[in-house]
Write a protein that holds these residues in place. Structure first.
Motif, PDB file in Angstrom:
ATOM      1  N   TRP A   1      33.608 -13.753  38.161  1.00 50.29           N
ATOM      2  CA  TRP A   1      32.344 -14.375  38.585  1.00 50.29           C
ATOM      3  C   TRP A   1      32.253 -15.804  38.060  1.00 50.29           C
ATOM      4  O   TRP A   1      31.760 -16.700  38.751  1.00 50.29           O
ATOM      5  CB  TRP A   1      31.148 -13.540  38.126  1.00 50.29           C
ATOM      6  N   GLY A   2      32.743 -16.026  36.842  1.00 52.11           N
ATOM      7  CA  GLY A   2      32.681 -17.359  36.254  1.00 52.11           C
ATOM      8  C   GLY A   2      33.556 -18.359  37.007  1.00 52.11           C
ATOM      9  O   GLY A   2      33.155 -19.503  37.245  1.00 52.11           O
ATOM     10  N   GLU A   3      34.741 -17.928  37.394  1.00 56.81           N
ATOM     11  CA  GLU A   3      35.640 -18.798  38.162  1.00 56.81           C
ATOM     12  C   GLU A   3      35.056 -19.099  39.538  1.00 56.81           C
ATOM     13  O   GLU A   3      35.183 -20.221  40.051  1.00 56.81           O
ATOM     14  CB  GLU A   3      37.012 -18.128  38.297  1.00 56.81           C
ATOM     15  N   SER A   4      34.387 -18.108  40.131  1.00 53.64           N
ATOM     16  CA  SER A   4      33.757 -18.292  41.442  1.00 53.64           C
ATOM     17  C   SER A   4      32.616 -19.303  41.360  1.00 53.64           C
ATOM     18  O   SER A   4      32.442 -20.144  42.255  1.00 53.64           O
ATOM     19  CB  SER A   4      33.234 -16.956  41.969  1.00 53.64           C
TER      20      SER A   4
ATOM     21  N   LYS B   1      25.244 -12.031  35.303  1.00 56.04           N
ATOM     22  CA  LYS B   1      24.129 -11.606  34.441  1.00 56.04           C
ATOM     23  C   LYS B   1      24.227 -10.120  34.116  1.00 56.04           C
ATOM     24  O   LYS B   1      23.991  -9.715  32.966  1.00 56.04           O
ATOM     25  CB  LYS B   1      22.790 -11.903  35.132  1.00 56.04           C
ATOM     26  N   LYS B   2      24.569  -9.330  35.112  1.00 52.19           N
ATOM     27  CA  LYS B   2      24.705  -7.883  34.893  1.00 52.19           C
ATOM     28  C   LYS B   2      25.787  -7.586  33.870  1.00 52.19           C
ATOM     29  O   LYS B   2      25.609  -6.748  32.972  1.00 52.19           O
ATOM     30  CB  LYS B   2      25.025  -7.189  36.219  1.00 52.19           C
TER      31      LYS B   2
ATOM     32  N   SER C   1      24.245 -21.954  32.463  1.00 53.66           N
ATOM     33  CA  SER C   1      22.891 -21.564  32.884  1.00 53.66           C
ATOM     34  C   SER C   1      22.813 -20.084  33.237  1.00 53.66           C
ATOM     35  O   SER C   1      21.768 -19.448  33.075  1.00 53.66           O
ATOM     36  CB  SER C   1      22.426 -22.425  34.066  1.00 53.66           C
ATOM     37  N   VAL C   2      23.916 -19.520  33.718  1.00 54.05           N
ATOM     38  CA  VAL C   2      23.957 -18.078  34.000  1.00 54.05           C
ATOM     39  C   VAL C   2      23.791 -17.294  32.697  1.00 54.05           C
ATOM     40  O   VAL C   2      23.017 -16.329  32.622  1.00 54.05           O
ATOM     41  CB  VAL C   2      25.279 -17.676  34.694  1.00 54.05           C
ATOM     42  N   ALA C   3      24.494 -17.729  31.654  1.00 51.70           N
ATOM     43  CA  ALA C   3      24.399 -17.066  30.352  1.00 51.70           C
ATOM     44  C   ALA C   3      23.009 -17.244  29.746  1.00 51.70           C
ATOM     45  O   ALA C   3      22.467 -16.315  29.134  1.00 51.70           O
ATOM     46  CB  ALA C   3      25.457 -17.626  29.414  1.00 51.70           C
ATOM     47  N   GLU C   4      22.423 -18.425  29.907  1.00 46.58           N
ATOM     48  CA  GLU C   4      21.064 -18.664  29.400  1.00 46.58           C
ATOM     49  C   GLU C   4      20.066 -17.729  30.080  1.00 46.58           C
ATOM     50  O   GLU C   4      19.160 -17.190  29.438  1.00 46.58           O
ATOM     51  CB  GLU C   4      20.660 -20.117  29.649  1.00 46.58           C
ATOM     52  N   LYS C   5      20.248 -17.533  31.394  1.00 47.90           N
ATOM     53  CA  LYS C   5      19.362 -16.633  32.136  1.00 47.90           C
ATOM     54  C   LYS C   5      19.562 -15.189  31.702  1.00 47.90           C
ATOM     55  O   LYS C   5      18.594 -14.423  31.579  1.00 47.90           O
ATOM     56  CB  LYS C   5      19.626 -16.771  33.644  1.00 47.90           C
TER      57      LYS C   5
END
Length: 309
Positions: A113-116, A153-154, A183-187
């Motif tokens: 997901w991170g690479e995407s 996030k999941k 920002s994904v990790a912050e969320k």
């Protein structure tokens, strides 16, 4: 011969009657050229009546059933054609988006997901697209990006709060752009805190402040949204309780004065005494009963005098 003449007479009469039959909206909708001709004729008749100052003629044209039916049919025909054209364009766009979606999925096949997310950030044309004018490519990328964010996030929320925090700090070292993995990790951290505090009481929430609002988190949503909202929820509940219940209000208010007096009696140095008293005044339940004091219209509380029952 006489019978044949009678048949011809009946047919001729029927044709005349059909030709004279008043044409309605349905007829004109199925014969739009006739509708246009009829409206043109009605406009000419209206113009003649207007030029002749013939009020009766003007009224006759305006009320003419066929003129009204023809005009209504033209409006409906335009609406139908407009909706059909929109449907055609919508279907065409959907096909284009589906085609782009297939290409993107093939591109990111096997990626995390991170690479995407990183691949999405490389698509410069999508950064400046307005929400109402996105290209099929950007629309497809946006859908996939949202899916990958949810996936990220999941996955992150399966970790403990501190593990997510460590992951976030690592991801944010080189890229803090909006929409990035940072920002994904912050969320994810914000949502983790929200879930953990969902059913917590005010004392638990207060005790968690040092965790959720640590110095390196104090300006992030995990503190300003998750912790603040949870604290406000419970804080408001207790202020309301102490405002509406006299006995509990008096008992709690007076107990706060006793706590402050107990600190004062220890004869500590000024800094230490101030720090301890501040913690009492700003913590549960003294903070809430103090606000209830004001809510009751009793002014500002200095905790300098007990309330007599």
């Amino acid at each position: 011969m006489k019978a044949l003449k009678n048949v011809l007479l009946i047919l001729t009469t029927a044709m005349v009657l059909t030709g004279c039959e008043e044409k309605n909206e349905e007829y004109y909708l199925n014969n739009i050229d006739s509708a246009n001709k009829k409206v043109e004729q009605c406009n000419q008749d209206l113009k003649k009546a207007f030029m002749a100052s013939d009020k009766g003629g003007i009224e006759k044209v305006e009320k003419d059933p066929e003129c009204r039916a023809a005009m209504s049919a033209i409006k409906k025909d335009k609406k139908i054609k407009y909706e059909l054209e929109n449907k055609r364009k919508e279907d065409e766009r959907k096909q284009a988006v589906d085609s782009e979606m297939s290409a993107i999925k093939k591109q990111i096949s096997g990626m995390s997901w991170g690479e995407s997310v990183n691949e999405y950030l490389k698509v410069d044309e999508c950064k400046s697209s307005f929400s109402f004018n996105k290209s099929p490519k950007c629309e497809a990328w946006e859908t996939i990006y949202k899916e990958k964010v949810d996936e990220g996030k999941k996955e992150l929320k399966q970790l403990s709060f501190n593990e997510i925090k460590a992951k976030m700090q690592s991801l944010c070292k080189l890229d803090k752009r909006t929409g990035s993995n940072c920002s994904v990790a912050e969320k994810a951290l914000e949502e983790k805190a929200t879930e953990e505090l969902a059913n917590a009481d005010i004392q638990t929430i207060e005790s968690k402040k040092s965790l959720y609002c640590a110095d390196d988190l104090v300006f992030l949503p995990v503190c300003s949204i998750s912790w603040e909202k949870a604290w406000k929820r419970e804080n408001d509940k207790y202020i309301k309780f102490y405002t509406e219940n006299n006995a509990e209000f008096i008992t709690t208010y007076n107990s706060c004065i006793d706590k402050l007096e107990a600190v004062k009696s220890q004869k500590l140095d000024w800094n230490k005494e101030s720090k301890l008293q501040k913690a009492i005044k700003e913590g549960y339940p003294c903070s809430q009963v103090k606000d209830a004091y004001t809510k009751r219209g009793m002014g500002y509380s200095w905790f300098d005098k007990k309330i007599e029952e």
